[in-house]
Design a protein around this motif. Sequence first.
Motif, PDB file in Angstrom:
ATOM      1  N   ASN A 198       0.818  -1.228   0.000  1.00  0.00           N
ATOM      2  CA  ASN A 198       0.000   0.000   0.000  1.00  0.00           C
ATOM      3  C   ASN A 198       0.848   1.272   0.000  1.00  0.00           C
ATOM      4  O   ASN A 198       0.547   2.244   0.694  1.00  0.00           O
ATOM      5  N   ASN A 199       1.918   1.265  -0.789  1.00  0.00           N
ATOM      6  CA  ASN A 199       2.809   2.432  -0.820  1.00  0.00           C
ATOM      7  C   ASN A 199       2.181   3.642  -1.503  1.00  0.00           C
ATOM      8  O   ASN A 199       2.414   4.770  -1.089  1.00  0.00           O
ATOM      9  N   LEU A 200       1.400   3.414  -2.554  1.00  0.00           N
ATOM     10  CA  LEU A 200       0.744   4.545  -3.219  1.00  0.00           C
ATOM     11  C   LEU A 200      -0.252   5.249  -2.303  1.00  0.00           C
ATOM     12  O   LEU A 200      -0.179   6.470  -2.130  1.00  0.00           O
ATOM     13  N   PRO A 201      -1.210   4.524  -1.688  1.00  0.00           N
ATOM     14  CA  PRO A 201      -2.130   5.218  -0.771  1.00  0.00           C
ATOM     15  C   PRO A 201      -1.401   5.914   0.368  1.00  0.00           C
ATOM     16  O   PRO A 201      -1.733   7.054   0.727  1.00  0.00           O
ATOM     17  N   PHE A 202      -0.408   5.254   0.933  1.00  0.00           N
ATOM     18  CA  PHE A 202       0.323   5.824   2.059  1.00  0.00           C
ATOM     19  C   PHE A 202       1.044   7.108   1.660  1.00  0.00           C
ATOM     20  O   PHE A 202       1.092   8.076   2.424  1.00  0.00           O
ATOM     21  N   SER A 203       1.567   7.140   0.445  1.00  0.00           N
ATOM     22  CA  SER A 203       2.328   8.307  -0.010  1.00  0.00           C
ATOM     23  C   SER A 203       1.445   9.525  -0.243  1.00  0.00           C
ATOM     24  O   SER A 203       1.934  10.653  -0.229  1.00  0.00           O
ATOM     25  N   PHE A 204       0.150   9.303  -0.473  1.00  0.00           N
ATOM     26  CA  PHE A 204      -0.744  10.422  -0.771  1.00  0.00           C
ATOM     27  C   PHE A 204      -1.808  10.631   0.305  1.00  0.00           C
ATOM     28  O   PHE A 204      -2.838  11.242   0.059  1.00  0.00           O
ATOM     29  N   GLY A 205      -1.546  10.130   1.497  1.00  0.00           N
ATOM     30  CA  GLY A 205      -2.386  10.459   2.637  1.00  0.00           C
ATOM     31  C   GLY A 205      -3.616   9.602   2.845  1.00  0.00           C
ATOM     32  O   GLY A 205      -4.484   9.943   3.659  1.00  0.00           O
ATOM     33  N   TRP A 206      -3.711   8.449   2.175  1.00  0.00           N
ATOM     34  CA  TRP A 206      -4.893   7.605   2.311  1.00  0.00           C
ATOM     35  C   TRP A 206      -4.672   6.450   3.287  1.00  0.00           C
ATOM     36  O   TRP A 206      -5.536   5.585   3.417  1.00  0.00           O
ATOM     37  N   GLY A 207      -3.525   6.437   3.945  1.00  0.00           N
ATOM     38  CA  GLY A 207      -3.242   5.399   4.926  1.00  0.00           C
ATOM     39  C   GLY A 207      -2.640   4.164   4.291  1.00  0.00           C
ATOM     40  O   GLY A 207      -2.501   4.069   3.069  1.00  0.00           O
ATOM     41  N   LYS A 208      -2.252   3.193   5.139  1.00  0.00           N
ATOM     42  CA  LYS A 208      -1.685   1.949   4.618  1.00  0.00           C
ATOM     43  C   LYS A 208      -2.373   0.702   5.169  1.00  0.00           C
ATOM     44  O   LYS A 208      -2.044  -0.411   4.787  1.00  0.00           O
ATOM     45  N   LYS A 209      -3.341   0.892   6.073  1.00  0.00           N
ATOM     46  CA  LYS A 209      -4.081  -0.248   6.606  1.00  0.00           C
ATOM     47  C   LYS A 209      -5.306  -0.514   5.744  1.00  0.00           C
ATOM     48  O   LYS A 209      -5.972   0.407   5.279  1.00  0.00           O
ATOM     49  N   ASN A 210      -5.602  -1.787   5.549  1.00  0.00           N
ATOM     50  CA  ASN A 210      -6.786  -2.138   4.778  1.00  0.00           C
ATOM     51  C   ASN A 210      -8.033  -1.563   5.448  1.00  0.00           C
ATOM     52  O   ASN A 210      -8.151  -1.570   6.672  1.00  0.00           O
ATOM     53  N   PRO A 211      -8.998  -1.066   4.663  1.00  0.00           N
ATOM     54  CA  PRO A 211     -10.130  -0.324   5.225  1.00  0.00           C
ATOM     55  C   PRO A 211     -11.215  -1.238   5.762  1.00  0.00           C
ATOM     56  O   PRO A 211     -11.281  -2.425   5.456  1.00  0.00           O
ATOM     57  N   THR A 212     -12.071  -0.663   6.600  1.00  0.00           N
ATOM     58  CA  THR A 212     -13.320  -1.344   6.935  1.00  0.00           C
ATOM     59  C   THR A 212     -14.288  -1.108   5.779  1.00  0.00           C
ATOM     60  O   THR A 212     -14.157  -0.148   5.020  1.00  0.00           O
ATOM     61  N   THR A 213     -15.269  -1.984   5.639  1.00  0.00           N
ATOM     62  CA  THR A 213     -16.101  -1.957   4.436  1.00  0.00           C
ATOM     63  C   THR A 213     -17.561  -1.632   4.708  1.00  0.00           C
ATOM     64  O   THR A 213     -18.397  -1.793   3.824  1.00  0.00           O
ATOM     65  N   ASP A 214     -17.877  -1.154   5.904  1.00  0.00           N
ATOM     66  CA  ASP A 214     -19.265  -0.814   6.196  1.00  0.00           C
ATOM     67  C   ASP A 214     -19.638   0.507   5.506  1.00  0.00           C
ATOM     68  O   ASP A 214     -18.781   1.241   5.028  1.00  0.00           O
ATOM     69  N   GLN A 215     -20.930   0.802   5.482  1.00  0.00           N
ATOM     70  CA  GLN A 215     -21.411   1.973   4.752  1.00  0.00           C
ATOM     71  C   GLN A 215     -20.853   3.283   5.307  1.00  0.00           C
ATOM     72  O   GLN A 215     -20.505   4.191   4.542  1.00  0.00           O
ATOM     73  N   GLU A 216     -20.753   3.388   6.625  1.00  0.00           N
ATOM     74  CA  GLU A 216     -20.261   4.636   7.203  1.00  0.00           C
ATOM     75  C   GLU A 216     -18.804   4.883   6.823  1.00  0.00           C
ATOM     76  O   GLU A 216     -18.401   6.026   6.571  1.00  0.00           O
ATOM     77  N   ALA A 217     -17.996   3.830   6.792  1.00  0.00           N
ATOM     78  CA  ALA A 217     -16.589   3.974   6.409  1.00  0.00           C
ATOM     79  C   ALA A 217     -16.464   4.412   4.955  1.00  0.00           C
ATOM     80  O   ALA A 217     -15.650   5.275   4.614  1.00  0.00           O
ATOM     81  N   LEU A 272      -5.103  12.172  -6.331  1.00  0.00           N
ATOM     82  CA  LEU A 272      -5.813  12.926  -5.300  1.00  0.00           C
ATOM     83  C   LEU A 272      -5.068  12.727  -3.997  1.00  0.00           C
ATOM     84  O   LEU A 272      -4.752  11.596  -3.609  1.00  0.00           O
ATOM     85  N   ALA A 273      -4.774  13.812  -3.314  1.00  0.00           N
ATOM     86  CA  ALA A 273      -4.005  13.758  -2.077  1.00  0.00           C
ATOM     87  C   ALA A 273      -4.871  14.199  -0.905  1.00  0.00           C
ATOM     88  O   ALA A 273      -5.625  15.161  -0.992  1.00  0.00           O
ATOM     89  N   SER A 274      -4.751  13.457   0.200  1.00  0.00           N
ATOM     90  CA  SER A 274      -5.447  13.785   1.434  1.00  0.00           C
ATOM     91  C   SER A 274      -4.402  13.996   2.522  1.00  0.00           C
ATOM     92  O   SER A 274      -3.297  13.454   2.454  1.00  0.00           O
ATOM     93  N   ASP A 275      -4.722  14.804   3.507  1.00  0.00           N
ATOM     94  CA  ASP A 275      -3.756  15.069   4.577  1.00  0.00           C
ATOM     95  C   ASP A 275      -3.810  13.971   5.643  1.00  0.00           C
ATOM     96  O   ASP A 275      -4.888  13.477   5.981  1.00  0.00           O
ATOM     97  N   PRO A 276      -2.618  13.563   6.165  1.00  0.00           N
ATOM     98  CA  PRO A 276      -1.295  14.088   5.833  1.00  0.00           C
ATOM     99  C   PRO A 276      -0.716  13.404   4.592  1.00  0.00           C
ATOM    100  O   PRO A 276      -0.738  12.178   4.505  1.00  0.00           O
ATOM    101  N   CYS A 277      -0.219  14.189   3.656  1.00  0.00           N
ATOM    102  CA  CYS A 277       0.342  13.672   2.416  1.00  0.00           C
ATOM    103  C   CYS A 277       1.867  13.719   2.502  1.00  0.00           C
ATOM    104  O   CYS A 277       2.448  14.777   2.713  1.00  0.00           O
ATOM    105  N   LYS A 278       2.509  12.559   2.339  1.00  0.00           N
ATOM    106  CA  LYS A 278       3.962  12.495   2.430  1.00  0.00           C
ATOM    107  C   LYS A 278       4.657  12.893   1.138  1.00  0.00           C
ATOM    108  O   LYS A 278       5.821  13.280   1.149  1.00  0.00           O
ATOM    109  N   SER A 279       3.962  12.792   0.016  1.00  0.00           N
ATOM    110  CA  SER A 279       4.569  13.144  -1.268  1.00  0.00           C
ATOM    111  C   SER A 279       4.768  14.648  -1.367  1.00  0.00           C
ATOM    112  O   SER A 279       3.933  15.434  -0.914  1.00  0.00           O
ATOM    113  N   LYS A 280       5.855  15.063  -1.994  1.00  0.00           N
ATOM    114  CA  LYS A 280       6.188  16.475  -2.148  1.00  0.00           C
ATOM    115  C   LYS A 280       6.255  16.844  -3.622  1.00  0.00           C
ATOM    116  O   LYS A 280       6.738  16.073  -4.450  1.00  0.00           O
ATOM    117  N   SER A 281       5.775  18.054  -3.930  1.00  0.00           N
ATOM    118  CA  SER A 281       5.797  18.560  -5.295  1.00  0.00           C
ATOM    119  C   SER A 281       6.929  19.556  -5.469  1.00  0.00           C
ATOM    120  O   SER A 281       7.178  20.389  -4.593  1.00  0.00           O
TER     121      SER A 281
END
Length: 425
Positions: free
Chosen positions: A150-169, A364-373
């Motif tokens: 999960n390096n791509l999600p982690f690099s752009f602020g989406w986390g690296k843990k697999n998500p929960t799949t319920d409607q609220e998440a 698309l980047a979400s905070d905190p985003c580790k990637s730098k421009s």
Amino acid sequence: MDGHTNGTNGSCSKPCEPLTDYCIPDYILNPDSEQVLVDQAPCCPVVVFINSRSGGQLGSSLIKTYRELLNKAQVFDLSEEAPEKVLHRLYCNFEKLKSNGDPIAFQIQSNLRLIVAGGDGTASWLLGVVSDLKLSHPPPIATVPLGTGNNLPFSFGWGKKNPTTDQEAVKSFLGQVKKAREMNIDSWHIIMRMRAPQEGPCEPIAPLELPHSLHAFHRVSGSDSLNMVRIMKRPGGQWEELKIPRSIRSIVCLNLPSFSGGLNPWGTPGTRKVQDRDLTAPFVDDGLIEVVGFRDAWHGLVLLAPNGHGTRLAQAHRIRFEFHKGAAEHTFMRIDGEPWKQPLPKDDDTVVVEISHLRQVTMLASDPCKSKSVNDPSSPMCCSNHDDDERNSLEDEDEWEEGRKKFGAADTFKFPDEVDVAHLS
């Protein structure tokens, strides 16, 4: 039809007012659907790609939830339909509807965002397809971590843990997608070249199922120990040999601030060391790939030392590895998280792997985003533009160019003749 409508043709399955921001009408997604009158376009239309084979049962569960909350027709299982086919159909329909004066189609195309859930290989597949489309305004992509690294999600602020799949998440994630900012990332082209053996059967260069980002156009066999690495620091520049310290056992080329599930692969070198070696801070959109060496032959073992990191060897616009006959019979390679055991030459042949800058895609980047421009003034050590005064090239560039044309994540992608690609936006 709008997001409040229940129905059997893929419309939102139950009333859920906030999700009308994301729902796309059937007639936009399916060229065969009857065009209907829609009062207002969704402000954040999304097309969702999910690898149902990723994350164990999570992939299938995530598909189910997204289809409950959105139009079923805008949620795709990548094990059933490839993204290039989906986007081919969608963008052709956009052009047809816009030519008929449909303002909703224009607004949806302008605001479209893509979501991809899967491992790094799955996400890179979609990025490669969007890059191959060569749209003037490609849709930005949000990545859901649903793999091992999960390096791509982690690099752009989406986390690296697999998500929960319920409607609220899922609703929460969609809210983040709506608020996310766009950020460019370099797209890279990889080509392997080797000669077919004169005797004996051809062996595959990779597993029976090649990663989606690779396409074989000749069946060939392999090579041996790494003999030379050449880098090109700027477009059209000269090739120069990269000296590899004898202690280095493996080399990683990457354009992300994360490797092997969150590891910072190059540490934090001092300013003087960076200047002495003509290195800039690692940016994801500067047209340079980071070349990092490790003392371990197995990349994953560096995780045993929490503060361990590699050695930054170079930054390059283009890099070429040459393998010649040697003591080893094979080497281990990995592209976008997809590993294989690569046979090496047993004769005087040479195996060449080249990585070169292709173009850019939008994340698309979400905070905190580790990637730098490189274009962000707040990023440390912004580098100036390189002079582009060297125009020397190798004699075999035409041969490489022919190979490049045959590669691409969407190698079968082709708009119908009646669609003017130059006007796609």
